[in-house]
Design a protein around this motif. Structure first.
Motif, PDB file in Angstrom:
ATOM      1  N   VAL C 493      -8.596  13.377  11.268  1.00  0.00           N
ATOM      2  CA  VAL C 493      -7.734  13.708  10.065  1.00  0.00           C
ATOM      3  C   VAL C 493      -6.839  12.321   9.749  1.00  0.00           C
ATOM      4  O   VAL C 493      -6.976  11.975   8.695  1.00  0.00           O
ATOM      5  CB  VAL C 493      -7.171  14.878  10.063  1.00  0.00           C
ATOM      6  N   GLU C 494      -6.118  11.901  10.894  1.00  0.00           N
ATOM      7  CA  GLU C 494      -5.316  10.799  10.482  1.00  0.00           C
ATOM      8  C   GLU C 494      -5.809   9.693  10.442  1.00  0.00           C
ATOM      9  O   GLU C 494      -5.518   8.847   9.524  1.00  0.00           O
ATOM     10  CB  GLU C 494      -4.401  10.958  11.787  1.00  0.00           C
ATOM     11  N   VAL C 495      -6.842   9.394  11.247  1.00  0.00           N
ATOM     12  CA  VAL C 495      -7.544   8.185  11.057  1.00  0.00           C
ATOM     13  C   VAL C 495      -8.320   8.141   9.501  1.00  0.00           C
ATOM     14  O   VAL C 495      -8.117   7.043   8.912  1.00  0.00           O
ATOM     15  CB  VAL C 495      -9.101   8.050  11.930  1.00  0.00           C
ATOM     16  N   VAL C 496      -8.962   9.158   9.098  1.00  0.00           N
ATOM     17  CA  VAL C 496      -9.415   9.214   7.679  1.00  0.00           C
ATOM     18  C   VAL C 496      -8.393   8.833   6.618  1.00  0.00           C
ATOM     19  O   VAL C 496      -8.694   8.319   5.504  1.00  0.00           O
ATOM     20  CB  VAL C 496     -10.244  10.648   7.673  1.00  0.00           C
ATOM     21  N   THR C 497      -7.213   9.570   6.834  1.00  0.00           N
ATOM     22  CA  THR C 497      -6.251   9.446   5.798  1.00  0.00           C
ATOM     23  C   THR C 497      -6.001   7.992   5.799  1.00  0.00           C
ATOM     24  O   THR C 497      -5.631   7.484   4.597  1.00  0.00           O
ATOM     25  CB  THR C 497      -4.958  10.066   6.316  1.00  0.00           C
ATOM     26  N   ALA C 498      -5.531   7.358   6.841  1.00  0.00           N
ATOM     27  CA  ALA C 498      -5.119   5.584   6.933  1.00  0.00           C
ATOM     28  C   ALA C 498      -6.431   5.098   6.152  1.00  0.00           C
ATOM     29  O   ALA C 498      -6.118   4.283   5.631  1.00  0.00           O
ATOM     30  CB  ALA C 498      -5.224   5.403   8.435  1.00  0.00           C
ATOM     31  N   VAL C 499      -7.766   5.294   6.497  1.00  0.00           N
ATOM     32  CA  VAL C 499      -8.796   4.596   5.767  1.00  0.00           C
ATOM     33  C   VAL C 499      -8.793   4.786   4.371  1.00  0.00           C
ATOM     34  O   VAL C 499      -9.063   3.866   3.544  1.00  0.00           O
ATOM     35  CB  VAL C 499     -10.184   5.052   6.508  1.00  0.00           C
ATOM     36  N   ALA C 500      -8.532   6.078   4.224  1.00  0.00           N
ATOM     37  CA  ALA C 500      -8.683   6.336   2.534  1.00  0.00           C
ATOM     38  C   ALA C 500      -7.337   5.566   1.853  1.00  0.00           C
ATOM     39  O   ALA C 500      -7.641   5.013   0.677  1.00  0.00           O
ATOM     40  CB  ALA C 500      -8.493   7.863   2.326  1.00  0.00           C
ATOM     41  N   ASP C 501      -6.568   5.579   2.465  1.00  0.00           N
ATOM     42  CA  ASP C 501      -5.070   4.821   2.162  1.00  0.00           C
ATOM     43  C   ASP C 501      -5.644   3.541   1.779  1.00  0.00           C
ATOM     44  O   ASP C 501      -5.115   3.019   0.809  1.00  0.00           O
ATOM     45  CB  ASP C 501      -4.044   5.071   2.952  1.00  0.00           C
ATOM     46  N   VAL C 502      -5.945   2.756   2.819  1.00  0.00           N
ATOM     47  CA  VAL C 502      -6.100   1.166   2.858  1.00  0.00           C
ATOM     48  C   VAL C 502      -7.493   1.103   1.635  1.00  0.00           C
ATOM     49  O   VAL C 502      -7.177   0.357   0.738  1.00  0.00           O
ATOM     50  CB  VAL C 502      -6.645   0.771   4.178  1.00  0.00           C
ATOM     51  N   TRP C 503      -8.474   2.095   1.688  1.00  0.00           N
ATOM     52  CA  TRP C 503      -9.306   1.828   0.717  1.00  0.00           C
ATOM     53  C   TRP C 503      -9.047   2.098  -0.795  1.00  0.00           C
ATOM     54  O   TRP C 503      -9.269   1.006  -1.532  1.00  0.00           O
ATOM     55  CB  TRP C 503     -10.397   2.937   0.882  1.00  0.00           C
ATOM     56  N   ALA C 504      -7.787   3.079  -0.818  1.00  0.00           N
ATOM     57  CA  ALA C 504      -7.413   3.167  -2.191  1.00  0.00           C
ATOM     58  C   ALA C 504      -6.645   1.997  -2.624  1.00  0.00           C
ATOM     59  O   ALA C 504      -6.718   1.444  -3.694  1.00  0.00           O
ATOM     60  CB  ALA C 504      -6.696   4.396  -2.538  1.00  0.00           C
ATOM     61  N   HIS C 505      -5.778   1.440  -1.878  1.00  0.00           N
ATOM     62  CA  HIS C 505      -5.108   0.484  -2.202  1.00  0.00           C
ATOM     63  C   HIS C 505      -5.824  -1.099  -2.153  1.00  0.00           C
ATOM     64  O   HIS C 505      -5.336  -1.974  -3.028  1.00  0.00           O
ATOM     65  CB  HIS C 505      -3.793   0.181  -0.840  1.00  0.00           C
ATOM     66  N   ALA C 506      -7.084  -1.301  -1.429  1.00  0.00           N
ATOM     67  CA  ALA C 506      -7.795  -2.434  -1.691  1.00  0.00           C
ATOM     68  C   ALA C 506      -8.503  -2.573  -2.887  1.00  0.00           C
ATOM     69  O   ALA C 506      -9.135  -3.417  -3.304  1.00  0.00           O
ATOM     70  CB  ALA C 506      -8.913  -2.265  -0.544  1.00  0.00           C
ATOM     71  N   LEU C 507      -8.462  -1.173  -3.828  1.00  0.00           N
ATOM     72  CA  LEU C 507      -9.290  -1.354  -5.231  1.00  0.00           C
ATOM     73  C   LEU C 507      -8.360  -2.146  -6.156  1.00  0.00           C
ATOM     74  O   LEU C 507      -7.335  -1.957  -6.230  1.00  0.00           O
ATOM     75  CB  LEU C 507      -9.375   0.175  -5.377  1.00  0.00           C
TER      76      LEU C 507
END
Lengths: 203, 427, 507
Positions: C493-507
């Protein structure tokens, strides 16, 4: 009578210069006289000094002195310690590290594979000696533990046990818990056949 | 000289071919009680007769037999069992084996009647293995009874079946305890079972079972034939009837004697027993087997052989094993033999008995080799006091009570023994 | 081990009796000991066990009933209406003193070398009940010690108090009957019958039920003193039964030592030996300690979590969504699946999702007690999570399909418990043939596969919060995590949250 007021001596009145000078001089003189007398007495040998000229003269302490730890041994030379962890549990400084292991002979069964005391943490309270149920660890008479920064400050089992030169030897005084049974059975060895049980106390 | 003694049990004693069914039928009203019972008495009537007679268990506990039989649930369908406890192992007791050697058929007849009373169709006689000869006698008697039609199916045309088997033990005193016996009979280790449930409700294979002593069962035919009142003409109010005593020790005529309950001990010792051997005097009396607390000679004055008199003196009539201790006997060694027996026979299931008997034995060893400290003698009492009353069966009490009695009454001698460095050994 | 009993129980007749001045109502036929056990009244005992039949041999659970002259044992005493039972009267306490004394009379002074110290009933009752000065000053009975009776056990017959629990366990629970008590009186010893050995998969339960140190665990032998250990409830991840367990660790040194069962409706009081090994992979020597990614030259190096996440996101952005595949082991919690699929399936639109299962598994296998052939704790949960996002939920190993799918980037949730997976090595090999695989795992085994260029360390089952669904769909909670043994570990859960976070900001 408790009135809440404590009587103290009144502060000295202001002195004039002469009185102050006299006060300083007299006390200095008295002190120096005292020192001089003692100096003279001691240097001529009329009075014994309390100073111990260590390390040429060894310092002796009582038998209860708590100095450097040592591990006692059994009659056959093996370490008495059975790695029960009571010393490590009792130690208020948590400075004892023990790793227990299976002894090759079953009469002893448990023994410390590693036994280390971090001597810098140790407060020499002696709880470990008190806690030990088998008189395996004692705090001995050695007090000279100074060393340089890079020295080994964690005493290992070999060092702790290797102190035969101490006066009185280091054989443990507690008796071995009598185990009549032979040493043939090792947990890694034979299987138990219940009807083979050796005959116990005669009936 | 004593008047003629009643013979309820040992009726064929001394007769030629005393064990055979012919002698029993001809000379001892053999199998007439069975005819009477199967001829028209109901179960309840039989139980009532036995209750009225006041017959008490002769194995040691002295529990009212009729009352015990009435505990069996009457209307429970399914098999019930009657077991004759012939595992006579109480030290000093040898009366059941004598009964089997003299009059085994009376036991069988008693079993048939008892089985009828409780509704059992299968019976076992459980004899200790060491009684090899007696086992032979019983098996012969059973065969004779089958051949005569007194065992098997439809006895005497009454519709009542009764199969009887013999089963022998394997050398354990604890199998004389009724649930220990049942366990052994079931093929398991002869260890007593926790009660409740009681055997009368759930015993052998979980079925209602009654376990009675050999002598108890041997009383039943006579009671049926002659009635409770006749039975009560001997004995006392609470201990009616006769008892077979096995008396042993340094007397002139040790042996097995049947006398009425309430018989004076002095008479038993001097008349039946022929008195102490020349030069020996009575030092102590064990009235009911090793588990009965010992009596000093003073306490034996005026003693009568019945349940109440014994209870009054703090001991018990037990199995009727009268052991005469003479002045040669060292109490310490006698105590060791007693304790050693119980320690050896303890089944080991429950802790107070297992460890307690072992500890007592350990202390006795220490007293015998003088390695124990003097406070250990009093410790025998402390341990005994705390062993009893908390165990699955009564072996623990059976060990504890005599030990307490010995230490209380012979404490001086034990202390003297311990203090004497180089032992006073038996001659 | 109750199977689901959906049959409604007829109301049982109940009776009320008084225990220590408290009125307690219980079903008819309950013993005083059972009633006390269910109502938080502790009656000291040795031989009684709620999962075994009544023996009544220790004679320790003595209670005073009404005005009966003798004390009775509570374990075999049926409660009757109006009965007055007391465990606190001085008479009872006195009886306890000697009851304990008899237990200790021949007991060896083995506390320093006995593993049971700290959780030993004799020690506990000694402190509680006293008679501190023993009167036994004679030599004790000696018996064989430290014997090999089973692969997981060490038997010391001298310490045994002959409570008979192990014998009953062998007869009633595993039905193997290998143990018995031999000899009479104080020579009695527990042991195996001459032609039998203890060979089943439930040996360590004997260690649990033994109240003293007669049966000790060979795996745990001498490793640690129990008073240094902390335990937290968890669910065993060894198979789909999901036995409730307690995990024991010494957090100060970040080491796990053992797993023991916890009483529950799922597993009664027992667990299998296989499940007991599920603490070993949590220890640092078997853990992946830090995230791994490649540097610009393609060489593997240690990176921080943030760098690893960034590297993964970069890789994700460089491929089309239909080239992304997910390989998911059914050993993760429902919450982790929810978060994982939320991002990868719902948000990103990945459709290629495969299950990482053992190809040789026999799902229907069941040893009759607890251990099932599905060696994953959350197959049910994974199926449900897949169904929720509209993906096929049938239980099959997806390696072949993965190979056929032509995926270029795989995000893999590796199985946490590897020792039950004989094909794991070969599966790693197959996986490493794909162009880019990001393996999220607890285990250092993945690190040893040189071809894996992206690794993220995860928390073990005892270190995270979440829930498993067992083979019946029953929930098993992981609610009390230990701090992770490895600093850089996180849960999915923590890893996916981090990934989603970076993904969202990278857009």
């Amino acid at each position: 009578m408790a009135t809440g007021i404590i009587k103290v001596a009144p502060p000295p009145e202001d002195k004039n210069l002469f009185q102050m000078a006299y006060g300083y001089a007299s006390t200095i003189f008295a002190g120096m006289w005292k020192t001089g007398v003692i100096f003279f007495m001691q240097i001529t040998g009329l009075e014994k000094t309390n100073t111990l000229e260590w390390p040429e003269q060894p310092a002796t302490y009582s038998e209860r002195f708590k100095g450097k730890h040592f591990l006692t041994r059994r009659d056959d030379g093996q370490v008495r310690c059975t790695a029960c962890f009571l010393c490590a549990t009792a130690c208020p400084a948590e400075c004892i590290t023990i790793v227990a292991g299976q002894h090759p002979t079953n009469e002893i069964e448990k023994f410390p594979v590693r036994f280390e005391i971090d001597i810098l943490r140790c407060v020499f309270c002696g709880f470990c000696e008190e806690a030990c149920p088998v008189d395996a660890i004692r705090l001995g008479p050695e007090y000279a533990m100074a060393g340089a920064a890079g020295d080994k400050w964690v005493y290992t089992k070999d060092y702790l046990a290797d102190r035969g030169q101490l006066h009185g030897g280091i054989t443990s005084v507690k008796e071995e818990n009598t185990k009549h049974f032979t040493t043939d059975h090792n947990p890694r060895g034979d299987d138990l056949i219940a009807t083979d049980a050796p005959h116990m106390r005669h009936h | 000289m004593s008047e003629a003694k009643p013979k309820i049990i040992l009726r064929t004693e001394g007769l030629p071919d005393q064990r055979s069914i012919k002698t029993y039928v001809d000379k001892a009203e053999g199998y007439t009680a069975v005819r009477k019972v199967l001829g028209g008495l109901s179960r309840e009537q039989v139980i009532e007769e036995v209750k009225q007679s006041g017959l008490r268990g002769r194995g040691g506990a002295g529990f009212l037999t009729g009352l015990k039989w009435s505990f069996v649930p009457k209307d429970m369908p399914g098999p019930k069992y009657l077991i004759c406890n012939n595992d006579e192992s109480e030290p000093g007791t040898f009366k059941d084996r004598y009964i089997c050697a003299v009059n085994p058929h009376q036991v069988i007849e008693g079993m048939i009647i008892a089985a009828y009373a409780i509704g059992a169709n299968k019976g076992y006689i459980y004899t200790r293995w060491e009684f090899q000869e007696e086992i032979g006698y019983l098996e012969t008697a059973i065969k004779e009874a089958y051949e005569a039609g007194f065992l098997g199916k439809n006895l005497l045309g009454s519709g009542f079946d009764f199969e009887l088997d013999h089963y022998s033990g394997a050398g354990a005193y604890i199998c004389g305890e009724e649930t220990g016996l049942i366990s052994s009979l079931e093929g398991k280790k002869g260890q007593p079972k926790v009660k409740p449930p009681f055997p009368a409700v759930s015993g052998y294979l979980g079925r209602p079972t009654i376990v009675n002593n050999t002598e108890t069962l041997a009383n039943v035919p006579w009671i049926i034939n002659h009635g409770p009142k006749a039975f009560r003409q001997w004995g006392t109010e609470k201990s009616p009837g006769t008892k077979v005593f096995s008396i042993s020790g340094a007397l002139n005529k040790p042996g097995v004697y049947e006398v009425p309950l309430g018989y004076p001990f002095e008479s038993l010792l001097n008349d039946e027993g022929g008195g102490m051997q020349a030069g020996r005097s009575l030092k102590a009396l064990i009235p009911g087997g090793a588990s009965a607390p010992v009596l000093t000679p003073t306490e034996c004055e005026g003693l009568t052989m019945d349940y109440e008199a014994m209870a009054q003196r703090g001991t018990m009539l037990g199995s009727g094993a009268v052991i005469i201790i003479d002045d040669r006997q060292s109490i310490a060694e006698l105590l060791k033999v007693t304790i050693d027996f119980f320690a050896h026979e303890s089944c080991g299931q429950c802790t107070p008995c297992r460890e307690g008997t072992g500890w007592l034995n350990n202390i006795m060893d220490g007293i015998l080799d003088r390695s124990a400290k003097p406070d250990n003698i009093e410790r025998l009492r402390t341990v005994s006091r705390n062993m009893g009353g908390k165990t699955i069966c009564a072996l623990s009490d059976a060990c504890a009570m005599p030990v307490m009695a010995f230490v209380q009454k012979f404490s001086d001698e034990l202390h003297a023994y311990l203090a004497a460095g180089s032992g006073s050994h038996r001659q | 081990m109750s199977q689901e009993s959906q049959v409604t129980q007829l109301p049982k007749e109940t009776i009320t009796f008084n225990l220590n001045d408290r009125d307690i109502t219980v079903p008819k036929g309950t013993t005083v000991m059972e009633a006390a056990h269910r109502n938080d009244v502790y009656i000291p005992h040795f031989c009684w066990h709620p999962g075994l039949s009544i023996a009544g041999v220790c004679r320790f659970c003595l209670v005073k009933v009404d005005n009966r002259p003798k004390l009775e044992i509570a374990c075999n005493l049926q409660a009757t209406p109006g009965m007055k039972v007391s465990t606190l009267l001085p008479e009872v306490k006195e009886a306890h003193k000697w009851a304990l004394e008899f237990h200790l009379v021949n007991h060896p002074l083995d506390c320093p070398i006995c593993d049971q110290a700290g959780e030993c009933k004799l020690q506990d009752f000694y402190m509680e009940v006293g008679k501190y000065k023993s009167e036994m000053d004679r030599p004790k009975v000696l018996k064989p010690k430290a014997l090999n009776v089973g692969s997981e056990l060490v038997l010391d017959t001298e310490r045994c108090i002959l409570c008979d629990r192990c014998v009953r366990f062998e007869q009633e629970v595993t039905k193997t009957g290998a143990l018995g008590i031999f000899n009479r009186g104080d020579r009695a010893i527990v042991g195996t019958y001459p032609d039998k050995k203890i060979e089943h998969n439930y040996q360590d339960n004997l260690v649990d039920i033994c109240p003293v140190g007669a049966f000790t665990s060979r795996d745990f032998r001498f490793k640690q003193r129990v008073w240094f250990l902390k335990d937290k409830p968890a669910v065993c991840p060894g198979c789909s039964t999901g036995c409730h367990v307690n995990v024991y660790a010494k957090p100060e040194v970040r080491t796990y030592f053992r797993v023991k069962p916890r009483e529950s409706a799922v597993n009664s009081h027992w667990m299998c030996d296989t499940g007991r090994k599920t603490y070993k992979h949590l220890n640092q020597d078997q853990r992946l300690r830090f995230p791994v990614a490649t540097d610009t030259t393609g060489k593997r190096k240690r990176v921080s979590t943030a760098e690893a996440v960034a590297s993964l996101v970069a890789q994700l952005r460089s491929v089309a969504v239909q080239d992304v595949a997910l390989l998911v082991s059914p050993q993760y919690t429902c919450e982790e699946y929810a978060a994982f699929f939320d991002f990868f399936v719902k948000k990103l639109g990945v459709t290629k999702v495969f299950q990482w299962r053992e190809p040789t598994e026999k799902l229907e296998e069941f040893d009759g007690l607890l251990y099932r052939g599905d060696h994953n704790p959350n197959t049910f949960g994974l199926s449900e999570a897949l169904a929720k996002v509209g993906l096929p939920k049938d239980v099959k190993n997806g390696f072949d399909d993965l190979a056929r799918s032509g995926a270029k980037l795989v995000v893999a949730l590796a199985p946490e418990i590897g020792f039950q997976f004989p094909s794991l090595e070969s599966q790693f090999q197959r996986l490493s043939e794909l162009p880019f695989v990001s393996v999220w795992t607890t285990s250092a085994a993945a690190y040893n596969v040189q071809a894996f260029k992206h690794l993220l360390p995860l928390k073990g089952f005892a270190e995270k919060r979440g829930s498993f669904l067992n083979y019946q769909g029953k929930v098993g909670e992981l609610a009390h995590p230990f701090p992770a043994a490895v600093d850089d570990a996180h849960d999915v859960v923590e890893v996916v949250t981090a990934v989603a976070d970076v993904w969202a900001h990278a857009l």
